[in-house]
Design an enzyme around this catalytic site. Structure first.
Site, PDB file in Angstrom:
ATOM      1  N   GLY A   8     -40.681  12.404 -18.684  1.00 22.29           N
ATOM      2  CA  GLY A   8     -41.627  13.037 -19.593  1.00 22.29           C
ATOM      3  C   GLY A   8     -42.627  12.119 -20.237  1.00 22.29           C
ATOM      4  N   GLY A   9     -42.370  10.827 -20.205  1.00 24.07           N
ATOM      5  CA  GLY A   9     -43.280   9.888 -20.848  1.00 24.07           C
ATOM      6  C   GLY A   9     -42.706   9.340 -22.147  1.00 24.07           C
TER       7      GLY A   9
ATOM      8  N   VAL B 187     -41.879  11.801 -25.178  1.00 25.88           N
ATOM      9  CA  VAL B 187     -40.637  12.576 -25.119  1.00 25.88           C
ATOM     10  C   VAL B 187     -39.460  11.722 -25.570  1.00 25.88           C
ATOM     11  CG1 VAL B 187     -39.068  13.867 -23.638  1.00 25.88           C
ATOM     12  CG2 VAL B 187     -41.535  14.026 -23.266  1.00 25.88           C
ATOM     13  N   GLY B 188     -39.374  10.493 -25.068  1.00 23.65           N
ATOM     14  CA  GLY B 188     -38.302   9.600 -25.486  1.00 23.65           C
ATOM     15  C   GLY B 188     -38.369   9.277 -26.969  1.00 23.65           C
TER      16      GLY B 188
ATOM     17  N   HIS C 165     -43.521   2.129  -8.419  1.00 19.58           N
ATOM     18  CA  HIS C 165     -43.814   3.463  -8.931  1.00 19.58           C
ATOM     19  C   HIS C 165     -45.195   3.561  -9.579  1.00 19.58           C
ATOM     20  CE1 HIS C 165     -39.480   4.401  -8.476  1.00 19.58           C
ATOM     21  NE2 HIS C 165     -39.899   5.639  -8.431  1.00 19.58           N
TER      22      HIS C 165
END
Length: 501
Positions: free
Chosen positions: A458-459, A462-463, A389
């Site tokens: 979201g990256g 966000v987490g 990825h």
């Protein structure tokens, strides 16, 4: 739990299951409504910062911030939708009038369609990769084939080569299409190489190269998948077409599947018209001030949109592949009934899951040689997915979270399967209560699964904010009701698994 154990889960009273359904649907709708209200209240600010577009419907804005959806939508309008339709027409005509020429005609069409979009230079990159993979595979050394293909995939990260390839195209989107094509074709090259190393075919080198060429440039799967193995592709393409696959039945299948794909596309577009989830997730200020219900709605909306998006992206290629007598992987299962990391990997992208199992997990030992080999095989599988990825930092966190989640789930499954614990459970809990305990544990697993998906979609920011607001600051206010609703989701997921439609 194994599939056998899942099928033996005790049924619950109908009024209890009805309560779970009502709470699940109600929580989805109310959280989406709260997120919709937040989107409309801050529409002006989102318009300035994220450049909302004029919507397809009068009076609505459209959030174009999801790169993948905007990217593939634009390419579908430009050429991909029309070339996929062309593939279907050529496949049908050759099947009726020149069955023996169907495969070479589809391979040639796939090459021409790829050349039209990627250009001669872009296709030349793929042909060079194909030639190198094919040549190394003739040595029948799996380690060498892996080394060759990993080196080819690693060319993504060579800056000088990136600059050269960018110079071939007028827009950045054209370059990204080349990257996506090389990445997906890389999985095909690995599949061919390992299949040839493990079970050398009696066919001559020219015929093997022909099948690899056909497998690589099969147009419906060329740019974005889904993934099928080389072995399955060859076996299924060599089968004679079934008599039932023609006439009225083929037409009804095409109409029904096309209608479903259009419906999924409409749902995805509706979501980004009424909920500006992707613009909100990119702004930490909005993430911090989201009301609790809207924050939960954001988490659900992001994963649900990802699910619907891939129903569309995999749906049309799978429909065309089915008409070509292939058996594509099943489409993603609804994420709201996913209650484990293992289930998410097994049922969301089934093609990639089978690929990882066949070419990484099983060859490295899997579960056949004890827990340490299982941990090692699973870890390398997730490591490869991370590298494939792009290997960015947020992908590394996501891969580690998924690896840890799978290990914990497998550890708990082994613990509860032990004779000592199993006897205690059998003596002290009814079958229905045992199922409720499974759902409760699954609620915690689902919470971590959602957190990992937020990092992926979201990256890291966000987490991090979701973790802080729900698990740290909201441990006594937000976390308990969230786990209660996730418990309801898990019960529906368990019911779905025990009694699939």
């Amino acid at each position: 739990m194994t599939s056998k154990q899942k099928s033996q889960l005790a049924p619950l009273p109908w009024i209890e299951m009805l309560t779970y359904w009502v709470l699940s649907f109600g929580s989805h709708l109310y959280s989406f409504y709260q997120l919709h209200r937040f989107s409309k209240e801050h529409e002006a600010g989102l318009q300035r910062e994220s450049h909302l577009e004029k919507g397809l419907l009068s009076g609505f804005k459209r959030d174009p911030s999801d790169f993948e959806w905007s990217f593939w939508t634009e390419w579908a309008k430009k050429s991909l939708l029309w070339t996929l339709i062309g593939h279907g027409v050529i496949s049908r005509l050759t099947s009726i009038f020149y069955p023996k020429l169907r495969l070479p005609a589809l391979a040639l069409y796939g090459l021409l369609a790829a050349t039209n979009v990627l250009g001669i230079k872009g296709v030349s990159v793929l042909l060079v990769h194909l030639g190198l993979s094919f040549s190394v595979a003739q040595l029948r050394k799996p380690a060498l084939s892996w080394a060759c293909n990993l080196l080819l995939l690693s060319t993504f990260h060579i800056q000088q080569l990136q600059e050269i390839q960018r110079g071939w195209y007028e827009t950045e989107e054209e370059y990204y299409l080349l990257l996506f094509s090389v990445a997906v074709c890389g999985l095909r090259f690995i599949s061919f190489s390992l299949e040839h190393c493990w079970c050398p075919l009696d066919r001559g080198g020219i015929e093997q190269l022909y099948w690899l060429f056909s497998y690589t440039f099969y147009h419906p799967f060329f740019y974005n998948g889904p993934i099928i193995t080389y072995k399955d592709y060859v076996e299924q393409m060599r089968r004679p077409a079934e008599e039932s696959d023609k006439g009225k039945s083929a037409l009804s299948y095409f109409v029904l599947r096309s209608g479903r794909i259009i419906l999924w596309w409409c749902i995805a577009e509706y979501m980004i018209h009424v909920i500006y989830m992707h613009s909100i997730q990119s702004n930490e200020t909005y993430l911090e001030i989201l009301p609790p219900w809207a924050l939960g709605g954001l988490a659900l909306a992001l994963v649900q949109f990802f699910f619907v998006k891939y129903l569309v992206l995999f749906g049309l290629p799978s429909m065309l592949a089915t008409s070509d007598n292939l058996v594509p992987p099943k489409l993603p299962r609804c994420v709201s009934i996913m209650y484990s990391f293992t289930g998410m990997w097994r049922h969301f992208d089934e093609g990639l899951y089978r690929w990882l199992i066949r070419y990484i997990y099983v060859p490295l030992g899997g579960s056949r040689h004890g827990p340490l080999y299982k941990m090692f095989s699973t870890g390398l599988a997730f490591g490869f997915v991370c590298l494939w990825h792009g290997g960015h930092d947020y992908l590394q966190y996501w891969a580690l979270m998924n690896w840890a989640g799978v290990l914990v789930e497998n550890g708990l499954k082994s613990l509860f399967a032990s004779s000592f614990i199993h006897s205690i459970v059998e003596q002290n809990f009814s079958a229905a209560m045992e199922r409720r305990c499974v759902a409760l544990l699954s609620a915690f697993s689902t919470a971590m699964l959602i957190l990992s998906n937020l990092v992926f979609l979201g990256g890291i920011h966000v987490g991090r904010i979701f973790w802080k607001r729900v698990f740290v600051q909201g441990w006594s206010t937000m976390l308990p009701p969230m786990l209660a609703f996730l418990y309801c989701f898990a019960q529906i997921g368990l019911e779905w698994t025990s009694h699939p439609p």
